[in-house]
Design a protein around this motif. Structure first.
Motif, PDB file in Angstrom:
ATOM      1  N   HIS A 315       0.831  -1.211   0.000  1.00 55.53           N
ATOM      2  CA  HIS A 315       0.000   0.000   0.000  1.00 55.53           C
ATOM      3  C   HIS A 315       0.861   1.255   0.000  1.00 55.53           C
ATOM      4  O   HIS A 315       0.593   2.205  -0.744  1.00 55.53           O
ATOM      5  CB  HIS A 315      -0.910  -0.025   1.230  1.00 55.53           C
ATOM      6  CG  HIS A 315      -1.761   1.184   1.386  1.00 55.53           C
ATOM      7  ND1 HIS A 315      -2.844   1.462   0.581  1.00 55.53           N
ATOM      8  CD2 HIS A 315      -1.674   2.220   2.274  1.00 55.53           C
ATOM      9  CE1 HIS A 315      -3.397   2.605   0.949  1.00 55.53           C
ATOM     10  NE2 HIS A 315      -2.709   3.085   1.974  1.00 55.53           N
ATOM     11  N   LEU A 316       1.913   1.274   0.804  1.00 54.79           N
ATOM     12  CA  LEU A 316       2.824   2.427   0.824  1.00 54.79           C
ATOM     13  C   LEU A 316       3.536   2.584  -0.516  1.00 54.79           C
ATOM     14  O   LEU A 316       3.804   3.710  -0.953  1.00 54.79           O
ATOM     15  CB  LEU A 316       3.835   2.278   1.960  1.00 54.79           C
ATOM     16  CG  LEU A 316       3.260   2.377   3.376  1.00 54.79           C
ATOM     17  CD1 LEU A 316       4.324   2.043   4.418  1.00 54.79           C
ATOM     18  CD2 LEU A 316       2.682   3.764   3.643  1.00 54.79           C
ATOM     19  N   GLU A 317       3.813   1.481  -1.174  1.00 49.94           N
ATOM     20  CA  GLU A 317       4.453   1.564  -2.493  1.00 49.94           C
ATOM     21  C   GLU A 317       3.566   2.295  -3.503  1.00 49.94           C
ATOM     22  O   GLU A 317       4.076   2.947  -4.417  1.00 49.94           O
ATOM     23  CB  GLU A 317       4.776   0.163  -3.015  1.00 49.94           C
ATOM     24  CG  GLU A 317       6.049  -0.438  -2.452  1.00 49.94           C
ATOM     25  CD  GLU A 317       7.308   0.279  -2.931  1.00 49.94           C
ATOM     26  OE1 GLU A 317       7.256   0.966  -3.970  1.00 49.94           O
ATOM     27  OE2 GLU A 317       8.345   0.163  -2.256  1.00 49.94           O
ATOM     28  N   THR A 318       2.264   2.187  -3.352  1.00 51.22           N
ATOM     29  CA  THR A 318       1.378   2.907  -4.271  1.00 51.22           C
ATOM     30  C   THR A 318       1.524   4.417  -4.113  1.00 51.22           C
ATOM     31  O   THR A 318       1.126   5.179  -4.997  1.00 51.22           O
ATOM     32  CB  THR A 318      -0.093   2.510  -4.057  1.00 51.22           C
ATOM     33  OG1 THR A 318      -0.534   2.951  -2.770  1.00 51.22           O
ATOM     34  CG2 THR A 318      -0.284   1.008  -4.192  1.00 51.22           C
ATOM     35  N   ARG A 319       2.085   4.864  -2.975  1.00 48.40           N
ATOM     36  CA  ARG A 319       2.384   6.282  -2.745  1.00 48.40           C
ATOM     37  C   ARG A 319       3.874   6.569  -2.941  1.00 48.40           C
ATOM     38  O   ARG A 319       4.369   7.621  -2.578  1.00 48.40           O
ATOM     39  CB  ARG A 319       2.003   6.686  -1.316  1.00 48.40           C
ATOM     40  CG  ARG A 319       0.565   7.143  -1.147  1.00 48.40           C
ATOM     41  CD  ARG A 319      -0.415   6.012  -1.178  1.00 48.40           C
ATOM     42  NE  ARG A 319      -1.764   6.495  -0.818  1.00 48.40           N
ATOM     43  CZ  ARG A 319      -2.844   5.761  -0.960  1.00 48.40           C
ATOM     44  NH1 ARG A 319      -2.777   4.535  -1.442  1.00 48.40           N
ATOM     45  NH2 ARG A 319      -4.033   6.245  -0.612  1.00 48.40           N
ATOM     46  N   ASN A 320       4.595   5.586  -3.529  1.00 45.24           N
ATOM     47  CA  ASN A 320       6.034   5.714  -3.779  1.00 45.24           C
ATOM     48  C   ASN A 320       6.816   5.893  -2.473  1.00 45.24           C
ATOM     49  O   ASN A 320       7.789   6.639  -2.405  1.00 45.24           O
ATOM     50  CB  ASN A 320       6.340   6.859  -4.743  1.00 45.24           C
ATOM     51  CG  ASN A 320       7.565   6.585  -5.592  1.00 45.24           C
ATOM     52  OD1 ASN A 320       8.102   5.480  -5.589  1.00 45.24           O
ATOM     53  ND2 ASN A 320       8.034   7.600  -6.313  1.00 45.24           N
ATOM     54  N   ILE A 321       6.374   5.175  -1.446  1.00 43.62           N
ATOM     55  CA  ILE A 321       7.025   5.205  -0.138  1.00 43.62           C
ATOM     56  C   ILE A 321       7.677   3.848   0.101  1.00 43.62           C
ATOM     57  O   ILE A 321       6.997   2.817   0.074  1.00 43.62           O
ATOM     58  CB  ILE A 321       6.005   5.503   0.982  1.00 43.62           C
ATOM     59  CG1 ILE A 321       5.385   6.883   0.789  1.00 43.62           C
ATOM     60  CG2 ILE A 321       6.657   5.393   2.356  1.00 43.62           C
ATOM     61  CD1 ILE A 321       4.201   7.148   1.708  1.00 43.62           C
ATOM     62  N   GLU A 322       8.976   3.867   0.334  1.00 41.13           N
ATOM     63  CA  GLU A 322       9.674   2.623   0.641  1.00 41.13           C
ATOM     64  C   GLU A 322       9.512   2.270   2.113  1.00 41.13           C
ATOM     65  O   GLU A 322       9.706   3.111   2.991  1.00 41.13           O
ATOM     66  CB  GLU A 322      11.165   2.743   0.313  1.00 41.13           C
ATOM     67  CG  GLU A 322      11.938   1.450   0.571  1.00 41.13           C
ATOM     68  CD  GLU A 322      13.435   1.578   0.374  1.00 41.13           C
ATOM     69  OE1 GLU A 322      14.084   0.563   0.055  1.00 41.13           O
ATOM     70  OE2 GLU A 322      13.959   2.699   0.529  1.00 41.13           O
ATOM     71  N   SER A 323       9.162   1.029   2.375  1.00 42.34           N
ATOM     72  CA  SER A 323       9.203   0.470   3.729  1.00 42.34           C
ATOM     73  C   SER A 323       9.807  -0.920   3.586  1.00 42.34           C
ATOM     74  O   SER A 323      10.074  -1.380   2.477  1.00 42.34           O
ATOM     75  CB  SER A 323       7.807   0.425   4.355  1.00 42.34           C
ATOM     76  OG  SER A 323       6.942  -0.373   3.565  1.00 42.34           O
ATOM     77  N   ARG A 324      10.035  -1.589   4.698  1.00 42.83           N
ATOM     78  CA  ARG A 324      10.723  -2.877   4.593  1.00 42.83           C
ATOM     79  C   ARG A 324      10.333  -3.769   5.769  1.00 42.83           C
ATOM     80  O   ARG A 324      10.202  -3.292   6.899  1.00 42.83           O
ATOM     81  CB  ARG A 324      12.236  -2.658   4.584  1.00 42.83           C
ATOM     82  CG  ARG A 324      13.054  -3.902   4.260  1.00 42.83           C
ATOM     83  CD  ARG A 324      14.509  -3.544   4.053  1.00 42.83           C
ATOM     84  NE  ARG A 324      14.670  -2.659   2.908  1.00 42.83           N
ATOM     85  CZ  ARG A 324      15.804  -2.006   2.637  1.00 42.83           C
ATOM     86  NH1 ARG A 324      16.839  -2.124   3.436  1.00 42.83           N
ATOM     87  NH2 ARG A 324      15.880  -1.224   1.573  1.00 42.83           N
ATOM     88  N   PRO A 325      10.168  -5.078   5.511  1.00 41.18           N
ATOM     89  CA  PRO A 325       9.905  -5.986   6.628  1.00 41.18           C
ATOM     90  C   PRO A 325      11.048  -5.958   7.635  1.00 41.18           C
ATOM     91  O   PRO A 325      12.193  -5.607   7.295  1.00 41.18           O
ATOM     92  CB  PRO A 325       9.813  -7.359   5.949  1.00 41.18           C
ATOM     93  CG  PRO A 325       9.499  -7.068   4.513  1.00 41.18           C
ATOM     94  CD  PRO A 325      10.160  -5.758   4.204  1.00 41.18           C
ATOM     95  N   LEU A 326      10.752  -6.311   8.873  1.00 42.05           N
ATOM     96  CA  LEU A 326      11.815  -6.500   9.856  1.00 42.05           C
ATOM     97  C   LEU A 326      12.706  -7.658   9.393  1.00 42.05           C
ATOM     98  O   LEU A 326      12.346  -8.439   8.518  1.00 42.05           O
ATOM     99  CB  LEU A 326      11.226  -6.808  11.226  1.00 42.05           C
ATOM    100  CG  LEU A 326      10.255  -5.784  11.824  1.00 42.05           C
ATOM    101  CD1 LEU A 326       9.899  -6.180  13.252  1.00 42.05           C
ATOM    102  CD2 LEU A 326      10.832  -4.387  11.795  1.00 42.05           C
ATOM    103  N   TRP A 327      13.888  -7.747  10.015  1.00 36.00           N
ATOM    104  CA  TRP A 327      14.813  -8.814   9.628  1.00 36.00           C
ATOM    105  C   TRP A 327      14.151 -10.182   9.782  1.00 36.00           C
ATOM    106  O   TRP A 327      13.535 -10.475  10.808  1.00 36.00           O
ATOM    107  CB  TRP A 327      16.080  -8.787  10.494  1.00 36.00           C
ATOM    108  CG  TRP A 327      16.866  -7.523  10.442  1.00 36.00           C
ATOM    109  CD1 TRP A 327      17.203  -6.727  11.507  1.00 36.00           C
ATOM    110  CD2 TRP A 327      17.441  -6.899   9.292  1.00 36.00           C
ATOM    111  NE1 TRP A 327      17.949  -5.651  11.082  1.00 36.00           N
ATOM    112  CE2 TRP A 327      18.112  -5.728   9.725  1.00 36.00           C
ATOM    113  CE3 TRP A 327      17.461  -7.214   7.931  1.00 36.00           C
ATOM    114  CZ2 TRP A 327      18.791  -4.881   8.857  1.00 36.00           C
ATOM    115  CZ3 TRP A 327      18.136  -6.363   7.049  1.00 36.00           C
ATOM    116  CH2 TRP A 327      18.784  -5.222   7.519  1.00 36.00           C
ATOM    117  N   LYS A 328      14.290 -11.014   8.758  1.00 32.42           N
ATOM    118  CA  LYS A 328      13.821 -12.394   8.880  1.00 32.42           C
ATOM    119  C   LYS A 328      14.812 -13.153   9.762  1.00 32.42           C
ATOM    120  O   LYS A 328      16.021 -13.157   9.479  1.00 32.42           O
ATOM    121  CB  LYS A 328      13.722 -13.067   7.519  1.00 32.42           C
ATOM    122  CG  LYS A 328      13.200 -14.494   7.597  1.00 32.42           C
ATOM    123  CD  LYS A 328      13.040 -15.117   6.219  1.00 32.42           C
ATOM    124  CE  LYS A 328      12.505 -16.547   6.340  1.00 32.42           C
ATOM    125  NZ  LYS A 328      12.318 -17.182   5.013  1.00 32.42           N
TER     126      LYS A 328
END
Length: 382
Positions: A315-328
């Motif tokens: 969803h954030l990518e649709t606003r061109n916002i990078e986020s990332r999962p926590l470390w696996k």
């Protein structure tokens, strides 16, 4: 709204000022572009002055620093090294470089770092089996101090040397003391996404002058003192360049401001996202801890929302916002499928529920509002 309507908002981009150019220009004017030079010496002094460490060796990466730090502690083929599972793979890869085996330990839910109780469980179990770990790696994840008092007490009780992975934690403190200076060896990273960057780079700190000298020797191909190229030990091409160290010197002048801004970003998120009951910001500072808040992270409560971290990320990518999962967690990685693990429920749960939000120190109020409003629209659809 389309992603192309917005400039890209990155997770943690480099944040350079004008200070860095002064050191770079000087290096070029003086023709000091070789691996060593005045900027490298000065950068190492700057790190010592900031952290209080006795000695510093600037290296090509934080991974290289962990590699040489473990070698200093005597880690070799067949040894076992205790390590948190909830961390980036670069923490554990150097264990494999040396032919040793990682033994993973779960996190605790407050700081997300290694759990002292699980650590004791691991050490007691290994003791019963007449297995003694050669070293313990502790990590200060996302800049958050681990429960150092308890963890170091357990390590001391069992006589296990400590390598302190402060790759993400330059500028953080515990009981007023800078992180990276609590273990037998400390490590920092200056990768492009860190709070201080040299483009790529890292450092090892220690209070032992003989260890610092040994690391310099290994990091410059272990060349013996001779007019010709003589080598009696295995060495590496691990030294940081004088040019990149110049960037680091300029960044050091800005570090206090960068830490202040990252903490303000975390506080902003805390204030403006608290109305969404399904979200919790973390990790939390332990008593006596002061985090640089390298990354602000959020946990989703599955009992209060059907939204998953991956749905939020997309969803954030649709606003061109990078986020990332926590470390696996590393014990869930194919590379470490055969490694022992003590616990695992806490870090697996954190990975399943967490997401890192944009936290760069150049973020504006408008950037933060864009992130918060984008998160809110997932709970109040447009």
């Amino acid at each position: 709204m389309r992603s192309q309507d917005y400039d890209r908002l990155y997770l943690s981009p480099p944040h350079l000022g004008r200070h860095e150019l002064n050191y770079l220009h000087k290096a070029i004017e003086d023709n000091w572009v070789a691996p060593v030079g005045p900027n490298l010496d000065g950068f190492e002094r700057d790190i010592c002055e900031f952290t209080g460490a006795g000695h510093c060796v600037a290296l090509s990466s934080g991974t290289a620093a962990i590699h040489l730090g473990l070698r200093l502690l005597g880690v070799g083929p067949g040894d076992e090294v205790l390590c948190p599972s909830f961390t980036f793979v670069a923490t554990a890869n150097p264990i494999l470089y040396l032919g040793a085996r990682p033994v993973f330990v779960d996190s605790e839910a407050e700081t997300w770092n290694i759990c002292p109780e699980r650590l004791r469980e691991a050490l007691e179990d290994m003791q019963r089996q007449n297995r003694r770990p050669r070293a313990l790696i502790i990590v200060h994840l996302y800049g958050m101090p681990c429960r150092l008092r308890e963890v170091l007490a357990v390590a001391a009780e069992f006589g296990v040397p400590v390598l302190e992975d402060a790759a993400e934690a330059l500028g953080s403190r515990y009981a007023g003391q800078p992180l990276g200076t609590f273990g037998d060896v400390g490590v920092f990273s200056f990768n492009g996404n860190k709070i201080l960057t040299t483009s790529g780079g890292g450092a090892l700190v220690t209070n032992r002058p003989d260890w610092a000298e040994k690391v310099r020797f290994w990091a410059t191909q272990a060349r013996d003192a001779a007019p010709h190229y003589q080598h009696s030990e295995l060495g590496y091409n691990y030294r940081l360049s004088n040019l990149l160290a110049g960037i680091g010197r300029g960044q050091m002048e800005l570090l206090a401001d960068r830490v202040k801004k990252r903490r303000e970003i975390y506080a902003w998120y805390q204030e403006h996202l608290h109305a969404i009951p399904s979200l919790t910001l973390g990790p939390q500072e332990p008593k006596a801890g002061h985090s640089n808040r390298w990354l602000s992270c959020v946990l989703l409560n599955p009992t209060e929302t059907a939204v998953t971290p991956e749905q939020l990320r997309l969803h954030l990518e649709t606003r061109n916002i990078e986020s990332r999962p926590l470390w696996k967690p590393l014990h869930l990685q194919p590379l470490f499928a055969d490694a022992p693990m003590y616990g695992g429920e806490v870090c697996a749960d954190l990975f399943a529920r967490g997401l890192c939000l944009p936290s760069g120190s150049a973020m504006t109020e408008s950037d933060l509002q864009r992130v918060a409003s984008s998160i809110a629209t997932l709970h109040t659809p447009e």
